[in-house]
Each structure stands twice: as structure tokens, then as C-alpha cells.
Design an enzyme around this catalytic site. Structure first.
Site, short mmCIF file in Angstrom:
data_model
loop_
_atom_site.label_atom_id
_atom_site.label_comp_id
_atom_site.label_asym_id
_atom_site.label_seq_id
_atom_site.Cartn_x
_atom_site.Cartn_y
_atom_site.Cartn_z
N TYR A 8 29.39 59.01 2.52
CA TYR A 8 28.94 60.26 3.15
C TYR A 8 29.84 61.41 2.73
O TYR A 8 30.93 61.21 2.20
CB TYR A 8 28.91 60.13 4.67
CG TYR A 8 30.28 60.15 5.32
CD1 TYR A 8 30.75 61.30 5.96
CD2 TYR A 8 31.11 59.03 5.31
CE1 TYR A 8 31.99 61.33 6.56
CE2 TYR A 8 32.35 59.04 5.91
CZ TYR A 8 32.79 60.20 6.54
OH TYR A 8 34.02 60.23 7.13
N LYS A 62 34.90 57.44 0.39
CA LYS A 62 34.46 58.00 1.67
C LYS A 62 33.28 57.18 2.19
O LYS A 62 32.12 57.60 2.19
CB LYS A 62 34.09 59.48 1.52
CG LYS A 62 34.07 60.23 2.86
CD LYS A 62 34.01 61.73 2.64
CE LYS A 62 33.90 62.50 3.95
NZ LYS A 62 35.12 62.39 4.77
N GLU A 73 47.44 59.17 6.95
CA GLU A 73 46.61 60.35 7.22
C GLU A 73 46.04 60.23 8.61
O GLU A 73 46.24 59.22 9.31
CB GLU A 73 45.49 60.46 6.19
CG GLU A 73 44.56 59.25 6.16
CD GLU A 73 43.51 59.33 5.05
OE1 GLU A 73 43.23 60.44 4.58
OE2 GLU A 73 42.97 58.28 4.69
N LEU A 114 42.24 59.28 1.78
CA LEU A 114 41.10 59.99 1.20
C LEU A 114 41.61 61.29 0.57
O LEU A 114 42.41 62.00 1.18
CB LEU A 114 40.07 60.31 2.28
CG LEU A 114 38.79 60.98 1.80
CD1 LEU A 114 37.96 60.01 0.96
CD2 LEU A 114 37.97 61.49 2.99
#
Length: 285
Positions: free
Chosen positions: A33, A148, A181, A206
Site C-alpha cells: 500500500y 510497505k 522507527e 521503511l
């Protein structure tokens, strides 16, 4: 105005939009996505998001649902039909619909879904003016965080841990005690010397599009920064902390776990970087 979704070639009322029960995104989280921010009716970092979409698809060996230009046309039509001035558009591509079996199905077209919604710019600014709190949690995700993927259960658990503790976000900590993250953001600190630091991209995080754009703006303006991993201790003792994402932009963090960051107010460097990124968005829009 009622919301409109795009589902596999058709524009449908959002309340009636659906996908097949054997869509592999539902059965296996076999899909990817992207979320693109819309400011003043313009998409921010559209090319970067689409390039990352193509990369994620290639890594999972999922065919692109259409070429880039037709995809952009559909995105703009979804934005238009939903009357979005400031908001987001969500794109999801799965391997498609096939009888449930783990191996890739043959001759199955990918499935494409898009939705869009409005966001309040005033609310985002008020949040930034106060700053947000963050908690730390163990990073329990898989080894390909650079894709992702729609497989977000560990991220969901991390975000819920933040909510349970009255925090905005959860920063994830790897087995070596280093910050990777956030559950839906990239993590940054400013050290006591004023140097901006964020973890370099790898399969462990990411490659955030907002992160990349901010780095380019820092380079243009000669702002000193460093790409390296940092510890939880460095996070707790940082002069400033902030996070970046497509929907949060550059957002100051004023508390991590039980540690107040700085004087408990958004830091001057973080707010300056937020203004730099806002100038970038305004120029793009």
C-alpha cells in the site's frame, strides 16, 4: 458529500465498496500500500510514493495493476470525486483473488483499491504546537520492513501500546537496543550539539518518503545531519526528538517513556525543520 472508493476498475460509494473474500490481501496479507498526502488539492511527493509502490510490488513479485500514467489519472479522479482539498489518498494492491493456497496463483490479475479522506490542517498545526509523547516497545516485525506491506499486525500492536499509555506513537527497539522507527513514522533525534540524526535506510526500516524529502531539504540548506543508528539512552537524553511521516510531516516529540525531552516544549530545531518541510509542501502545491 458521500465518499467514493475505487475498487478494481469501478468507482463505488464508500459504504458499499467491497473485495472478494478470497482476495489474497485478506487471506494472507499478500499486498502492499501507499498513502499520499494532499495539500491544496495537490499530491505531495507523488513520484516518490509511486516509485516505492513499484519497488514493493517488485519485491513481492506482484504485477503492477496498471501503468503509472493511468494510475495517476485514477488517483486524481478519486481525489476529485471526494472533493479533497487537504487530506490523503490510500492505494492498496494485492496479488488478487484466488482459491486459498499459499503459493502464488497463476494468471491472477492484481487487485487495486483506492480511498480518500479529508484531514484538518488546523488540527495538525495545533498538535505540532504542543508536541506529542512517545513510548518505546520491542521491534517484533519481520526482516523486510523496507517493503510497505499490508501485513501490519506488529505495527498495530505497537500503536495500541502507545494509545494505552496515552501516547501518540511507539518507537520500536531492536534486539541490540537501537531505535528502528515508529509504528507508522520515522524516528529522529537532535543531539546536545544540535546535530540532526536518523537511522539509515536498510531492510530494517521503511524508507519514508517524507524522511527522504526532508533530508534533501536539509542538504539544500546546509543543515548538519547524520545517518546512523541511535540507542534508547540517546533517545531519552536527546536535546530534541521528532518524527516524520506523510500525515504528521515533521512532528516534535516532548516526552519519551517517562523522560521529558528538553524543557517539555517543541524544540526550536524541530519547529524550524517543520517550517522547512511546510515550505517544501507549499512549493509543491
Amino acid at each position: 458529500m458521500s465518499r467514493i472508493a475505487y475498487v478494481n476498475g469501478q468507482y463505488q460509494p464508500h459504504s458499499h465498496a467491497n473485495v472478494h473474500i478470497e482476495d489474497r490481501g485478506y487471506q494472507f496479507a499478500d499486498g502492499v500500500y501507499e498513502v499520499v498526502t494532499i495539500v491544496n488539492s495537490k499530491m505531495i511527493d507523488e513520484e516518490g510514493h509511486l516509485q516505492r509502490l513499484w519497488r514493493s510490488l517488485a519485491e513481492l513479485r506482484i504485477d503492477a495493476p496498471m501503468k503509472a500514467e493511468p494510475l495517476k489519472m485514477v488517483m486524481r479522479e478519486v481525489v476529485r470525486r471526494n472533493g479533497i482539498v487537504n487530506g490523503i489518498i490510500y492505494l492498496q494492491v494485492t496479488r488478487g483473488v484466488a482459491p486459498r493456497d499459499h503459493p502464488f496463483p497463476k494468471n491472477t490479475p492484481p487487485a487495486l483499491v483506492m480511498t480518500a479522506k479529508r484531514l484538518s490542517m488546523d488540527k495538525a498545526e495545533k498538535t505540532a504546537e504542543k508536541g506529542v509523547s512517545v513510548v518505546t516497545v520491542p521491534d517484533i516485525r519481520w526482516a523486510r520492513c523496507d517493503i510497505k506491506s499490508v501485513s501490519l499486525l506488529p505495527n498495530v500492536l505497537a500503536k495500541q501500546a502507545a494509545k494505552d499509555n496515552g501516547a501518540y506513537e511507539a518507537f520500536q527497539i531492536d534486539a541490540d537496543g537501537m531505535v528502528t522507527e515508529g509504528s507508522s513514522t520515522n524516528a529522529w533525534i537532535v543531539d546536545q550539539n544540535g546535530k540532526v540524526i536518523t537511522r539509515p535506510t536498510s531492510n530494517e526500516i521503511l524508507a519514508g518518503i517524507t524522511r527522504a524529502s526532508l533530508i534533501r531539504e536539509l542538504e539544500k540548506k546546509g543543515v548538519e545531519f547524520e545517518l546512523r543508528s541511535f540507542t534508547v539512552e540517546e533517545l531519552h537524553n536527546a536535546r530534541e526528538v521528532f518524527l516524520t511521516s506523510s500525515t504528521s510531516y515533521v512532528l516534535p516529540v516532548v516526552k519519551v517513556d517517562e523522560h521529558v525531552i528538553g524543557n517539555g516544549n517543541p524544540g526550536s530545531i524541530s519547529m524550524t525543520l517543520r517550517e522547512i518541510y511546510r515550505e517544501f509542501m507549499n512549493a509543491a502545491s
